[in-house]
Design an enzyme around this catalytic site. Structure first.
Site, PDB file in Angstrom:
ATOM      1  N   ASP A  10       0.861  -1.186   0.000  1.00 54.07           N
ATOM      2  CA  ASP A  10       0.000   0.000   0.000  1.00 54.07           C
ATOM      3  C   ASP A  10       0.893   1.230   0.000  1.00 54.07           C
ATOM      4  O   ASP A  10       1.766   1.373   0.869  1.00 54.07           O
ATOM      5  CB  ASP A  10      -0.904   0.008   1.236  1.00 54.07           C
ATOM      6  CG  ASP A  10      -1.975  -1.074   1.184  1.00 54.07           C
ATOM      7  OD1 ASP A  10      -1.978  -1.842   0.204  1.00 54.07           O
ATOM      8  OD2 ASP A  10      -2.791  -1.134   2.112  1.00 54.07           O
ATOM      9  N   ASP A 131     -15.237  -3.340  -1.463  1.00 51.79           N
ATOM     10  CA  ASP A 131     -14.853  -3.075  -0.083  1.00 51.79           C
ATOM     11  C   ASP A 131     -16.121  -2.863   0.729  1.00 51.79           C
ATOM     12  O   ASP A 131     -16.931  -1.982   0.400  1.00 51.79           O
ATOM     13  CB  ASP A 131     -13.968  -1.831  -0.005  1.00 51.79           C
ATOM     14  CG  ASP A 131     -12.755  -1.941  -0.914  1.00 51.79           C
ATOM     15  OD1 ASP A 131     -12.270  -3.066  -1.117  1.00 51.79           O
ATOM     16  OD2 ASP A 131     -12.300  -0.901  -1.422  1.00 51.79           O
TER      17      ASP A 131
END
Length: 241
Positions: A10, A131
């Site tokens: 990330d 998500d």
């Protein structure tokens, strides 16, 4: 059935970070070079690397793309990227520069017709990132929660031809509390497609539990960075695909 392991990188501000439950104010920095991190994952034998442009997800545009492309072009590993992908130009920017799979997330909610067009045009090179927060889809770097159920979105895109889904349970992401296997299995059952589990993996036992359900893949982030287990150990659990 074997399990593909996707070590995660990330990116925020050009660094390797992890957020707690997607909270940009709860960030831990684990490295100064996304490329070096990707290189180490490739050296350990990973077939895939999962990269996320956190700045891009928040800002709605590509920010850390140069690190993704560098990894795709210089390393012998498959790269999938998500975050800040809002147009066909964004998709082509990655695919034409060696990236293997592009993840569309927020745009799939705000403009599903566009997402379906991209799925039909680019096929398996597109993955749909879903998500979920309490079963409902979250978008824009998880800052917004929609009124759309995650399973309903999954079903719609599966019917449109999407082959790969990345399902993240935000409540577990970055917590090392264990994955929400029931929710992942529900997504796999509803879509009938390949689902990659994301969020909460804390141990090799978690990976074994995911694999035992026939899930296609698992993204592993914080557990690797916190040395709960090594990538090589995780790859042994996954087996070869």
């Amino acid at each position: 059935m074997s399990l593909t392991i996707y070590p995660a990188i990330d990116m925020r501000g050009g660094k390797c970070v992890r957020l707690l439950q997607g909270d940009y104010d709860q960030e831990t920095v684990y490295g100064d070079s996304p490329f070096d991190m990707a290189k180490s994952f490739a050296a350990d034998g990973s077939e895939w690397i999962h990269m996320v442009d956190l700045d891009g997800a928040k800002d709605g545009k590509r920010v850390n793309d140069r690190f993704v492309i560098e990894a795709a072009q210089k390393l012998n590993v498959n790269i999938q990227i998500g975050g800040g992908i809002r147009s066909e130009e964004d998709i082509l920017h990655y695919l034409e520069n060696g990236v293997n799979r592009v993840i569309i997330g927020s745009i799939a909610v705000s403009n599903p017709e566009f997402a379906i067009d991209m799925i039909k045009k680019y096929g398996a090179k597109i993955a749909v990132g879903i998500d979920a927060k309490n079963g409902y889809v979250a978008t824009h770097g998880w800052l917004d929660t929609s009124e759309l159920k995650a399973v309903d979105l999954g079903k719609r895109f599966a019917e449109a031809g999407a082959e790969t889904f990345i399902f993240t349970d935000i409540a577990t992401d970055g917590t090392l509390a264990g994955p929400n296997i029931a929710a992942v299995c529900e997504m796999a059952e509803v879509t009938g497609k390949n689902v990659i589990a994301s969020g909460g993996v804390s141990s090799l036992a978690d990976l074994q539990a995911i694999a035992s359900q026939g899930i296609q893949g698992a993204i592993v982030g914080k557990a690797l960075y916190e040395n709960r287990f090594t990538l090589k150990e995780a790859l042994k659990v996954g087996g070869s695909r």
